[in-house]
Structures are given as C-alpha cells and as structure tokens.
Design a protein around this motif. Structure first.
Motif, PDB file in Angstrom:
ATOM      1  N   THR A 708       0.820  -1.213   0.000  1.00  0.00           N
ATOM      2  CA  THR A 708       0.000   0.000   0.000  1.00  0.00           C
ATOM      3  C   THR A 708       0.857   1.268   0.000  1.00  0.00           C
ATOM      4  O   THR A 708       0.425   2.311  -0.494  1.00  0.00           O
ATOM      5  N   ASN A 709       2.073   1.187   0.558  1.00  0.00           N
ATOM      6  CA  ASN A 709       3.000   2.319   0.434  1.00  0.00           C
ATOM      7  C   ASN A 709       3.287   2.603  -1.032  1.00  0.00           C
ATOM      8  O   ASN A 709       3.265   3.748  -1.494  1.00  0.00           O
ATOM      9  N   SER A 710       3.573   1.526  -1.762  1.00  0.00           N
ATOM     10  CA  SER A 710       3.886   1.662  -3.185  1.00  0.00           C
ATOM     11  C   SER A 710       2.662   2.118  -3.971  1.00  0.00           C
ATOM     12  O   SER A 710       2.776   2.908  -4.912  1.00  0.00           O
ATOM     13  N   LEU A 711       1.479   1.632  -3.597  1.00  0.00           N
ATOM     14  CA  LEU A 711       0.234   2.039  -4.263  1.00  0.00           C
ATOM     15  C   LEU A 711       0.095   3.564  -4.254  1.00  0.00           C
ATOM     16  O   LEU A 711      -0.114   4.194  -5.290  1.00  0.00           O
ATOM     17  N   VAL A 712       0.203   4.148  -3.057  1.00  0.00           N
ATOM     18  CA  VAL A 712       0.045   5.600  -2.924  1.00  0.00           C
ATOM     19  C   VAL A 712       1.159   6.322  -3.681  1.00  0.00           C
ATOM     20  O   VAL A 712       0.917   7.289  -4.407  1.00  0.00           O
ATOM     21  N   GLU A 713       2.397   5.845  -3.520  1.00  0.00           N
ATOM     22  CA  GLU A 713       3.533   6.506  -4.171  1.00  0.00           C
ATOM     23  C   GLU A 713       3.355   6.559  -5.683  1.00  0.00           C
ATOM     24  O   GLU A 713       3.580   7.598  -6.311  1.00  0.00           O
ATOM     25  N   GLU A 714       2.942   5.448  -6.281  1.00  0.00           N
ATOM     26  CA  GLU A 714       2.818   5.397  -7.745  1.00  0.00           C
ATOM     27  C   GLU A 714       1.782   6.390  -8.258  1.00  0.00           C
ATOM     28  O   GLU A 714       2.010   7.081  -9.262  1.00  0.00           O
ATOM     29  N   PHE A 715       0.644   6.480  -7.579  1.00  0.00           N
ATOM     30  CA  PHE A 715      -0.387   7.394  -8.086  1.00  0.00           C
ATOM     31  C   PHE A 715      -0.055   8.851  -7.786  1.00  0.00           C
ATOM     32  O   PHE A 715      -0.469   9.743  -8.537  1.00  0.00           O
ATOM     33  N   MET A 716       0.705   9.115  -6.723  1.00  0.00           N
ATOM     34  CA  MET A 716       1.149  10.495  -6.501  1.00  0.00           C
ATOM     35  C   MET A 716       2.143  10.914  -7.593  1.00  0.00           C
ATOM     36  O   MET A 716       2.083  12.021  -8.119  1.00  0.00           O
ATOM     37  N   LEU A 717       3.064   9.994  -7.938  1.00  0.00           N
ATOM     38  CA  LEU A 717       4.004  10.274  -9.028  1.00  0.00           C
ATOM     39  C   LEU A 717       3.255  10.492 -10.339  1.00  0.00           C
ATOM     40  O   LEU A 717       3.564  11.405 -11.112  1.00  0.00           O
ATOM     41  N   PHE A 718       2.275   9.645 -10.576  1.00  0.00           N
ATOM     42  CA  PHE A 718       1.470   9.708 -11.809  1.00  0.00           C
ATOM     43  C   PHE A 718       0.758  11.060 -11.907  1.00  0.00           C
ATOM     44  O   PHE A 718       0.732  11.695 -12.964  1.00  0.00           O
ATOM     45  N   ALA A 719       0.192  11.502 -10.795  1.00  0.00           N
ATOM     46  CA  ALA A 719      -0.495  12.795 -10.776  1.00  0.00           C
ATOM     47  C   ALA A 719       0.483  13.936 -10.999  1.00  0.00           C
ATOM     48  O   ALA A 719       0.215  14.877 -11.775  1.00  0.00           O
ATOM     49  N   ASN A 720       1.630  13.877 -10.361  1.00  0.00           N
ATOM     50  CA  ASN A 720       2.625  14.941 -10.522  1.00  0.00           C
ATOM     51  C   ASN A 720       3.109  15.063 -11.967  1.00  0.00           C
ATOM     52  O   ASN A 720       3.318  16.161 -12.473  1.00  0.00           O
ATOM     53  N   ILE A 721       3.285  13.922 -12.627  1.00  0.00           N
ATOM     54  CA  ILE A 721       3.729  13.930 -14.022  1.00  0.00           C
ATOM     55  C   ILE A 721       2.639  14.516 -14.914  1.00  0.00           C
ATOM     56  O   ILE A 721       2.910  15.351 -15.798  1.00  0.00           O
ATOM     57  N   SER A 722       1.388  14.120 -14.695  1.00  0.00           N
ATOM     58  CA  SER A 722       0.276  14.628 -15.523  1.00  0.00           C
ATOM     59  C   SER A 722       0.099  16.133 -15.340  1.00  0.00           C
ATOM     60  O   SER A 722      -0.112  16.870 -16.303  1.00  0.00           O
ATOM     61  N   VAL A 723       0.192  16.593 -14.098  1.00  0.00           N
ATOM     62  CA  VAL A 723       0.035  18.028 -13.833  1.00  0.00           C
ATOM     63  C   VAL A 723       1.193  18.812 -14.438  1.00  0.00           C
ATOM     64  O   VAL A 723       1.003  19.895 -15.002  1.00  0.00           O
ATOM     65  N   ALA A 724       2.398  18.259 -14.343  1.00  0.00           N
ATOM     66  CA  ALA A 724       3.567  18.937 -14.918  1.00  0.00           C
ATOM     67  C   ALA A 724       3.372  19.176 -16.407  1.00  0.00           C
ATOM     68  O   ALA A 724       3.666  20.270 -16.918  1.00  0.00           O
ATOM     69  N   ALA A 725       2.887  18.160 -17.115  1.00  0.00           N
ATOM     70  CA  ALA A 725       2.669  18.303 -18.558  1.00  0.00           C
ATOM     71  C   ALA A 725       1.624  19.379 -18.849  1.00  0.00           C
ATOM     72  O   ALA A 725       1.762  20.168 -19.786  1.00  0.00           O
ATOM     73  N   LYS A 726       0.582  19.426 -18.028  1.00  0.00           N
ATOM     74  CA  LYS A 726      -0.502  20.394 -18.246  1.00  0.00           C
ATOM     75  C   LYS A 726      -0.037  21.824 -18.001  1.00  0.00           C
ATOM     76  O   LYS A 726      -0.318  22.726 -18.804  1.00  0.00           O
ATOM     77  N   ILE A 727       0.662  22.073 -16.893  1.00  0.00           N
ATOM     78  CA  ILE A 727       1.052  23.461 -16.608  1.00  0.00           C
ATOM     79  C   ILE A 727       2.164  23.916 -17.552  1.00  0.00           C
ATOM     80  O   ILE A 727       2.262  25.107 -17.873  1.00  0.00           O
TER      81      ILE A 727
END
Length: 973
Positions: A708-727
């Motif tokens: 579950t540590n890895s679960l949260v980490e992966e989706f936080m990374l995923f969100a950060n990458i998606s937001v970076a591309a958008k901004i």
C-alpha cells in the motif's frame, strides 16, 4: 508603494515634484537625456501616537477605519534620555546589531527609514528579511517611514557625493525632521528625543555638528538599565580583535586577492569559483566542484583553506602539479588537534605539531599509494566572493574558560564549539562565562581576520541547558534554519472567521461551488501513516462500462484558503515546507487549515483539486482531466489497515474492490517506470517509539514498507507527471517544475571501484536503466541487506533534485533522472510544501479557473529533510539512554585510523576510531587498493569494506558538540 501614487479625495497628494536629469551616450553616438521624477508628498504620517496632525493621513483598513499609529505615546527612557526616546538606526547599525534589535528587553519604538531599508536589502537579504519580520511585530513597534517621498525629508545626492554619504545625510535629515515635528506637536520639553544609532564615527561627528542626537550601539546599550547583559551581543570588529589580541604579530593567513584580480583570473581560466565544502572526517581538508574538472579540487591544510568556512563561495588557484594529492584516508578532528588552546593567546603555534604530522602523513600516504600516478588536482583559496555565515549553535569549551571566569563580570575570551563539526571553533568575548557554561548557545560569526587563527563572533542567546529536550530540539531547528516561531496575528487574521465551524456551502448555487464538480458520490479514501492528521491526498478507482478504469487522485485545495501575496501566503513561502520531527511537527500552515479545513478527513465534505484519468488494463492513459471539486472521503486508512483490508478475501465491498483496482494498476505503473530506467534507491528508514504519556523515546524499529506504500507513491508520481505536462503546456516559460539531473559518471567512480575490488561486481552508469539493472545485480545471497547498503551508498552519489522555472532550461534538461520521467512537478502535498501550492495556482489558471503568481524553495525543502534526520539521530540516542545493544553493522567506509559503519536496525551511521579499540592505539596498515584495514599490536583485526561486523551500541554525550548521540564499539570483525 502603489498607494503613494494615488490621489487624495480633497486633491493631489504630491505637493512638489523633484526631477533629476541624466545624460548618456547611446551605442550609435547619440546623446540621450533622461529625466527621473520623484513625486514628493506631505501626507506620509510620522506614526507617533503623540501626533494629532498626522491622524488624517493614517492608513486605513478594508473597512475604511484608520489603523492605530505604531510609535508609543509613552516611549521608554534611559539614563541618557530619561524622558523617553525613539530610535532611528542607520544601515550600519542594523548590519552590525540585528541581534540587538530582536531582543525583547530593549530596542522598542524604532523608525526604519525607507533609505535604510533599501540599502539593507542590497547589502544583506537575510538581515533585510529579519528586519521585515520586526516591522510586522505589534510588540516591538517598528515603523517604516518613507523618507524619500516626504517633502521635508527628501534630499538629492550632491555633486561628487558618494551614495553612502548621501544616505547618511538622508538619515540625519529624517532625525532632524522627526525632532522638530514632534516638538511642535507634543512640546519641546516633553517630546521624546529622536536618537540616531550608528557605529560610523564620521556620521556621528557630522550629526553632532548639525545638532542631531547620535550615539553608537555600545554607548546606547551602556545607557540602558540592564545594558550589561546586552554587551555580549555587540559584534567584535576586526580592528578590536587586532588591537586586543594580535598586537605586533605577523599575519597568519595569506591576503585575499582583489575582486578584479579574481574576476580576471576566473575569466582567463587560471582560477576557479565554487562552493567550499569541508570533509566531515578531516577538518584540514576541503573540496570545491568546478566545471573545468571532472572531480572536485582538493584543498588541504589550514593555510590553503585560508579562512574559508563550509558553504562559502570562494575562488581558488591550482597548486603546481607536483603538489597534487589523493583525498585523505585519515580521520582528523579539530578537538584532538587543537585541544587546550588558550583563547587569549590563539596565535601561538598557528600550525601545531599535530597538524604538521597529520599533513606529513597525508603526503607520505599519497606517495606510497598505488594511485600515485593519478593524484587529484589540489588548490588553495585566494579569496571569498560571498560568505555563507549564519547563526551557529554550540557550547563553550570548558577547557577554554579561565578559572577566574566564575567571578565578577570580567570580559573573558572563550571558544565555542559548534554542533556542526564542519564549522571551526569560534572565539567569543563575554562577561557571562559562568552563566553560559553548560548551556546550548546561539552565536554569530563577525569576522575572520588574517592575524586571527579562529573566527571571532558574539553571543546571541542561550537556548537552555545541554541535553534538555527543548534546548536540543530548538538547536537542531536553528542549525537547519527551520522557521519555528508561532504564526503571527497577521497570518491568523487570514483564516476563515468561522474557525473549526467552517463548512462547504450547503447550496451548490453558492460562490464556493463555482466551477467545481460534485464528486461526493465517489467511494474515495485516504491511505497514510498511522496518526496522520494533515491528509493531503485521497484516491478512488472504479470500473467503467467500457471495461476501462476511472482513477482519481484528489488533493486538498489549499489554494482556496491561501491567496497569493497575503500574509499567510508570505509566511508559507518563508517556511517553505512542513518539518516532521520525531516528537512534533513544524507546520507550514496554521493547524486550523493543515489538520482540519484543508485536510481530507473522512466523513466530511472538503474542497479538493482532482486529477481524473481513464486508464486501460495496461494502465495506459486513455484520457485525463483536471477539475476543482468537492469530495467526501469514506475512510482514512493507515498503510497497515489498508493492506489488511485488501488481503482479506472476505471483504468484497465496493471501497475495498476499488483499492484492489488501485493496487493492480499501481503495479503496472511501477513496472513501466522501472522498465524505463527509474531507480529504486534507499535511505535508512526507522521509527522511534515514544512512551504515550511522557513522550520519551523507548525503542527504535525499522520501518516496514507494504504494497500500500507503493500504491500511494505510484499514483502520486502519476499525478505529478500529468500536472507537470498540463502546466508546461499552458505556461511554457513559467511553469514550476522539478528536475533531477543525471549525475556525472565520475560521481560513481569510487563506489564502482569498491564493488569491483571487493565483490567483483560491475556498476554501469551510462544510463539510468543501466544503473538500475546493475544495482539489482549487486546482491549477496548470504546477506539480504547488502543490496540495500549498496543502494544507500549509490543515493549519496546522486545529484540533488531541484525546483526550477521552465523558461530557465531547455526541455531535455527537464528530465527527472531518478524517476525516469521527461517532466515532473510537485502537486500532491500542498498542505506541507509551498511548491505544490504554486503548482495548484498554475493548474487552476491552466484550466481557466482563475488567474495566476514564481519563488525559490530548494533550500527550505533540503533543510526540512536534514532537520528531520537530525531529530531521528537525537531521539535514537535518547531511546538508548542507559541501555547497551549488540547489533549487526556493515562497513561503509574505511580510513587509515578508523571506519564508518551503518547499523540497519537503527538506520544510523557511526564512526569507530582505532584509538577506541584498545590502549595504546593499535598499529595499522591501510591498503587503499583493496579497501582493507589491518591492525596489529594492542588489538589485531582485519576489516574490509562492505564487511558485516558486530558492534556494541550505547548512548554517549559527545563532549565536543555537547550532543547526546550513539556510540559504537567494534566487538568482532
């Protein structure tokens, strides 16, 4: 400043316009005339409560009410000024005595002139920021007076007059006006005396001639009732140091080159500029990274270091090639070499016999080494461009205090030993030796002259008794420059007036719902460490009719409550991040927001900023969108609780099914990252268990990482990458992003050589994928921790990740090496990181929600990490108090007279010196080629790099730093 240009309702504010004409030649040879106009006014108030004439000009709040004046109508008096006084410091006084102005026992009712404020900002930004904090304090009564915009106090620079002389004259003119102005309002015999504070003797001479009251800091303190207690806070000037202790002696250090000579040398490639770093194991060795050389230049010996302090920006000159050397393999600590120095006769034996011997051994070892044909370029410091001096924490070396120090108030010289072993001993002169012995102290370095062996400084304040929890915690916060003061009233005034009763508006027609999606029906949950209160993020997943998955990452909408440029935003930008210590948390935002109104707690509605993906079975993005939202989390799980629920086959509810979807998709995301070359690095992770009632540490355990540590980490990374591309798409020049540069191959040379020699393993670094694969291969079937040890050591070879503005780098430089991502930002933790708040504002603008505001947060982010680690080290020592444990350890580094080991259970490193193994110290032979240390004589043993050894671990007070920490003794190798 803009308010100064507005027009008064009854007419224009400007009563005079002062203009100055400048003439310059353009490149084409034409002459241009430039006219600069200053609009002078009569409505800038004095802000004294004694003055009625200025009341109509008082600044007004949003409701139109006049704000109270700052300066007291009953200012304090002194022996010299018994009827009361206001202080007007010049820049010189603030540069020398900022510690004094921050004292609670004196320095109230202070007028800060615009001229002085701007000059201070140009001279020292840290001091400027400290002064701004004082102007915001309601207790201290510091008032900023815009003297350069008021008719009576504005002055023009005269022909051939220096800027400094013009500014001094402006200060004297402002003091003169204040005196006349308040005498007219309160009466000549009852008005407070306006006192100019300066340590500039020429300025005082001119002030006396003009009838302006002026005194030095020392004279002013001498007039205070308890002034004797403040005398230690007066900086000791270089001239005083020379007069008092260096009379008639030859300079000990080489003179620095002139700035023009250094600039010419750097430009020609004959000299090099960079940050000076001191070895943590040898105080006589430093290094500096410069672009012209693949590896850092070595700086060896006190004379070559030439008064540089760790972190200074210096210029160095290469030594002749025959003087190039290898880095030291010997542990040399200042306290053992300079023990029992006399603080009043510190020039004797500038380079002691012990130092000479250490340096001779260094040279001897270089010639013996099989690497003799590859010595490292060695240099000497020829000048300091910018000092990195700050306030330092330490304690007085008892051996430097004279026996008579406990009696009377005699001015004594003593040495302060900083907590940071990279910082040299600091010579202090104080009348309070007996009161300060055994205390944790805060001091400042004032000067380091050529004829002073050590830097000289002054006492700022006492933090309390050594080893008390309060003193040691404040000490580590100050060491890492963590802002820990209470939130000021101006910040608290920005909070919602409803306090904890604030709610998301019930009606979706309310303005708070503008452009927000109602996601309250989704089965959202959060997964965090046990006891987490500042919940930044929550997640959900559900199957779509198409067979794809909808996944949402929902982040606390902090930007709804923290608006750009208000007092709370300014405070958050200064703090930069929340700091997590073992026993407490230093919040970036007031707790009302961080642990309540912003926190995505379960069962209550909260504002969020949501990233919503449509993903297929392979976790590929089919679609992504971003929206402000309102959510209602169904549950707040700990990592352990979430893992148990996912693994419990009897749990088949929709929320649990959603977590299982998230886990399956996170595994696919992680595999993609790893296949792309993402690195799996390590750092020692431990948790200190505390006694519930006393909060005393009782045990230390290694953190267990779950799926579950890895679960949260992966989706936080995923969100950060998606937001970076958008901004970045929306703001190609100003997007706040985070990059991690690829480390130079030479960073891994030493580790690669160690692995090759000791384990016949190859470390490949041509790409992040090659490095990741070779790290995976660094395994020992008989010792599972070996791979973790190698990853910890590899982490230290990496560059630091950093925030940057997209317009400052080309797109290939955006890459995050460790994550193997082309673009990245921080978006998912706005409660605890200011960078994320900036990303939220940019994303809101990118989706058309609101308009947008850039800042440097790298230093705060790094310091928060280091303060957290220091807290763990301190509490591990406290948890072991009175106990002895025998633990496995691994050798991470070997010197000719000691070794460094890592104890996995406690996640800490320890230095074991040969002199601690037996009495007398064993003879030793160090083989630099095979990283092997062999001892003979009083104790025989053979220790190799990466070797698993047995150590005895117990608590010990470090007599040098005054810190209680962990002592390690080698039991067997």
């Amino acid at each position: 400043m803009t308010s100064l240009k507005r027009t008064h309702e009854s007419g224009p504010l400007a009563t005079n316009i002062s203009s100055k004409t400048y003439v310059r030649s353009t490149r084409s040879g034409k002459v241009q005339k430039i006219v600069r106009e200053v609009y002078l006014r009569t409505d800038i108030p004095c802000s004294s409560q004694l003055c009625k004439a200025c009341l109509e000009f008082a600044p007004r709040n949003a409701s139109g009410q006049a704000q109270p004046f700052v300066l007291s109508d009953k200012p304090g008096g002194t022996k010299t000024f018994p009827r009361g006084h206001y202080l007007v410091p010049d820049t010189n006084a603030l540069l020398n005595g900022m510690d004094l102005f921050e004292q609670s026992s004196a320095f109230y009712d202070v007028v800060i002139l615009q001229t002085v404020l701007e000059e201070l900002r140009n001279r020292s930004l840290p001091l400027y920021n400290r002064l701004i904090s004082l102007t915001k304090s309601e207790d201290k009564r510091f008032y900023v007076f815009f003297n350069d915009f008021r008719v009576e106090t504005y002055i023009q620079r005269e022909t051939n007059e220096s800027v400094n002389d013009r500014n001094d004259r402006a200060v004297r003119q402002a003091v003169k006006w204040y005196s006349e102005h308040l005498a007219a309002q309160a009466g000549k015999d009852t008005a407070p005396v306006i006192v100019m504070l300066t340590d500039d003797r020429d300025n005082i001479r001119k002030a006396k001639k003009e009838g302006v009251e002026a005194v030095t800091l020392r004279e002013y303190i001498g007039s205070l009732a308890d002034g004797e207690n403040l005398l230690d806070l007066i900086p000791e000037s270089q001239s005083q140091a020379r007069e008092d202790i260096n009379r008639g002696l030859q300079p000990l250090y080489p003179e620095y080159f002139t700035l023009s000579r250094m600039m010419t040398g750097v430009k020609a490639g004959l000299m090099h500029q960079g940050i000076f770093n001191v070895s943590p194991y040898n105080y006589l060795e430093g290094s500096i990274k410069v672009p012209a050389f693949a590896k850092p230049l070595i700086i060896l010996g006190r004379e070559n270091i030439n008064r540089a302090v760790d972190g200074d920006l210096v210029v160095v000159e290469l030594l002749p090639q025959e003087q190039w050397k290898q880095p030291s393999t010997k542990i040399i600590e200042e306290d053992t070499v300079t023990k029992n120095e006399d603080a009043d006769a510190e020039q004797q034996d500038f380079v002691s016999d012990r130092e000479k011997k250490a340096l001779q051994e260094q040279v001897k070892r270089t010639h013996k080494s099989g690497s003799e044909s590859h010595p490292r370029p060695t240099a000497k410091v020829v000048g300091v461009i910018k000092r990195n001096w700050r306030q330092y924490v330490g304690h007085i070396d008892p051996s430097s205090a004279s026996k008579g120090s406990s009696q009377g108030r005699k001015l004594d010289s003593v040495f302060l030993i900083p907590m940071d072993k990279k910082i040299p001993k600091i010579r202090l002169r104080t009348r309070q030796v007996s009161e300060l012995l055994g205390k944790r102290l805060l001091v400042t370095i004032d000067a380091w002259d050529r004829d002073s062996r050590h830097p000289v400084g002054h006492f700022v304040r006492s933090l309390g008794e050594l080893e008390t929890k309060a003193a040691e915690t404040e000490a580590l916060l100050l060491e890492w420059d963590v802002q820990c003061r209470p939130f000021p009233k101006t910040v608290l005034d920005c909070l919602p007036k409803e306090g904890h009763d604030w709610r998301v508006p019930g009606s979706t027609e309310d303005a708070g719902w503008r452009d927000r999606e109602d996601l309250r029906g989704l089965l959202i949950c959060s997964i965090d460490p046990v006891g987490c209160q500042d919940i930044d993020d929550a997640l959900h997943a559900r199957k779509l009719p198409s067979g794809n998955y909808e996944v949402g990452v929902h982040i606390a909408d902090v930007s709804h409550f923290v608006k750009p440029a208000n007092a709370m935003d300014a405070e958050a930008s200064v703090r930069g991040t929340t700091v997590y210590l073992v026993d407490k948390r230093i919040d970036m935002l007031p707790p009302l927001l961080g642990t309540d109104l912003c926190s995505l707690k379960p069962y209550v509605e909260r504002y969020a900023f949501s990233v919503l993906w449509e993903l297929n079975d392979d976790a590929d993005i089919v679609n992504v969108r971003f929206t402000k939202s309102v959510i209602k989390s169904r549950e707040a799980f700990s990592y352990e609780q979430a893992q148990l629920r996912i693994d419990d086959a009897s749990q088949q509810d929709e929320l649990t099914q959603g977590m299982r979807m998230l886990l399956a998709l996170s595994r696919r995301l992680k595999k993609k990252r790893m296949d792309a070359g993402a690195l799996s690095l390590s750092s020692p992770e431990v948790k200190v268990q505390m006694e519930s009632e006393t909060s005393d540490p009782i045990d230390v355990k290694t953190k267990e990482l779950l799926d579950t540590n890895s679960l949260v980490e992966e989706f936080m990374l995923f969100a950060n990458i998606s937001v970076a591309a958008k901004i970045y798409e929306a703001f190609p020049q100003t997007a706040i992003l985070r990059r991690h540069a690829a480390p130079p191959k030479t960073n891994f040379d030493e580790l690669a050589e160690q692995l090759r020699v000791k384990r016949n393993l190859e470390l490949r670094t041509d790409t992040s994928k090659a490095l990741a694969d070779s790290l995976d291969a660094c395994a020992d079937p008989t010792e599972p921790f070996f791979n973790t040890l190698v990853r910890i050591m590899a982490t230290r070879c990496m560059m630091s990740a950093e925030y940057f503005c997209s317009g400052t780098q080309s797109y290939p430089e955006f890459r995050h090496y460790g994550l193997a991502s082309e673009i990245y930002t921080h978006f998912t933790s706005p409660i605890r990181r200011y960078a994320d708040l900036l990303a939220h504002r940019q994303l809101a603008a990118a989706i058309g929600y609101e308009a947008v505001h850039p800042t440097n947060i790298n230093v705060r982010h790094r310091n928060a990490q280091m303060a957290g680690r220091a807290s763990i080290a301190y509490y591990v020592g406290q948890a072991l108090k009175g106990r002895v444990a025998e633990e496995d350890a691994f050798v991470m580094r070997i010197f000719s007279n000691g070794l460094v080991v890592l104890v996995p259970r406690f996640g800490i490193e320890g230095l074991i010196r040969l002199r601690d193994l037996a009495e007398p110290e064993p003879e030793s032979e160090f083989d630099a080629e095979t990283f092997t240390l062999t001892t003979t004589g009083s104790r025989e043993l053979k220790v190799e790099l990466f070797q698993k050894v047995k150590v005895r671990v117990h608590d010990e007070k470090d007599e040098k730093t005054g810190k209680r920490g962990v002592k390690m003794e080698l039991i067997s190798a």
